[in-house]
Design an enzyme around this catalytic site. Sequence first.
Site, PDB file in Angstrom:
ATOM      1  N   GLU A   1       0.809  -1.236   0.000  1.00 50.72           N
ATOM      2  CA  GLU A   1       0.000   0.000   0.000  1.00 50.72           C
ATOM      3  C   GLU A   1       0.836   1.278   0.000  1.00 50.72           C
ATOM      4  OE1 GLU A   1      -2.835  -0.533   3.217  1.00 50.72           O
ATOM      5  OE2 GLU A   1      -3.335  -2.537   2.539  1.00 50.72           O
TER       6      GLU A   1
ATOM      7  N   GLU B   1      -5.332 -10.998  -1.407  1.00 51.69           N
ATOM      8  CA  GLU B   1      -6.090 -10.887  -0.150  1.00 51.69           C
ATOM      9  C   GLU B   1      -7.600 -10.969  -0.416  1.00 51.69           C
ATOM     10  OE1 GLU B   1      -4.850  -7.542   2.197  1.00 51.69           O
ATOM     11  OE2 GLU B   1      -2.737  -7.770   1.668  1.00 51.69           O
TER      12      GLU B   1
END
Length: 391
Positions: free
Chosen positions: A178, A290
């Site tokens: 991220e 994920e």
Amino acid sequence: MVDIDARQRLKLLAGAASAALWGCSGGGGGSDMGPVTPSPTPPTPTGFQPSDGLLRNTFRNNFTVGAAVQTSQVSNNSAISDIVTSQFNTIVSEFEMQPNIIAPTEGMFDFSAGDELVQYAEDNGLEIHGHSLLWHEITPDYFFEGTRDEIKARLQNYVTTVVSHFRGKISVWYALNEVVDSTGVGTTLPYRNSNWYQAAGGPEYIDWVLEAARAADPDAKLYINEYTTELPNKRARLIQVVEDLVARDIPLDGVGHQCHLILQDTAQSVLDAIDAVDGLFAGLSNRITELDVSVYSDPGSCWENGTNCDADYGSNIPESVLDSQAQLLRELFNGLILKSSLDSVTFWGVSDRDSWLNTSPVTRSNYPLLYDRNLNVKTGFRAITDRNFVI
Ligand code: G3I
């Protein structure tokens, strides 16, 4: 004013909320923002019992199928472990390989939890992926102390120590978690204006991680890992970051698409994200890292302050909702098997009862995974493993 769609706000604020609760700079993990504690006695599975290997074998010619696990979930021959060894061929550490767990205080490395997962993978013939070498949300404060050169040296020493420790055991690292801006506003575009960006005085910390990891283990595959790549605006910023890294020959092997989806998402939006990488970077691969499908969409203020959240289904999740989830998963996997650059798909957990989404953005019952709270397969599992199964 850039219109931040509900989900981007959702993820953005999820990060802020969970960072606050995880003690993002404290290193200790803070409050338990992770899953609810599993029930002490595994329930007796009922209903359809998949044959051994059904899930991984359905996709054996396409990509590996994995699950995020915690050491505590798979130790002592648990029921979760039985599912993992029966249906998946890869695992990833849900949190035990993060910096706040491995190196909560400077100069001390504790690989015990990660080593236990590596041993579990070796004992059960599973591939294990590393997650992650850097994540702004749970980096202990000491990483940011000193001069820029001291910060760089400390980070490169951390990465070198971790990758060297697992060399020969972990061949895939979701190295950077991220690092791309998610809001589309601000002055650091396309980069997240994170503690790392500020400490490095720019995005060079990304180079530091990738170069140190490659030097420590030339055979390990290195990925940049992002959420909401299914949204065109976020995806465009990710592509900018990847373009720059590729243009400067900074080591990178692919893109991880987290895919924390909601029912309103489309399979095509995920497939478009994979195509975007394929279209521009022939040498890079893709991984879904994920995957889960929340049953709540939560537009508005739910992730900002816990108000106006979709009502908790509690234990009464309508079959129609699970059918919609299954339909989305079927459409997604029907498209994924056509993507030759896709190396793996990892679900962010095994059972609904253990999902992070049971405590984010508020504590309520979510149903995002393939197995229910009684460890029975859900409609989504049937939908992706049996083309004749009627949803
Ligand atoms: O199990 C321990 C418990 O024994 C202890 O009492 C408690 C308090 O210290 O901690 C518990 O472990 C927590 C774990 O979740 C399981 O509940 C850790 O502190 C906590 O840090 C951990 O949070 C994880 C979080 O990342 C931070 O690493 C979540 O499980 C995990 O789902 C979440 O995953 C992130 C990805 O890394 C990045 N993408 C978003 C995703 C969801 O937020």
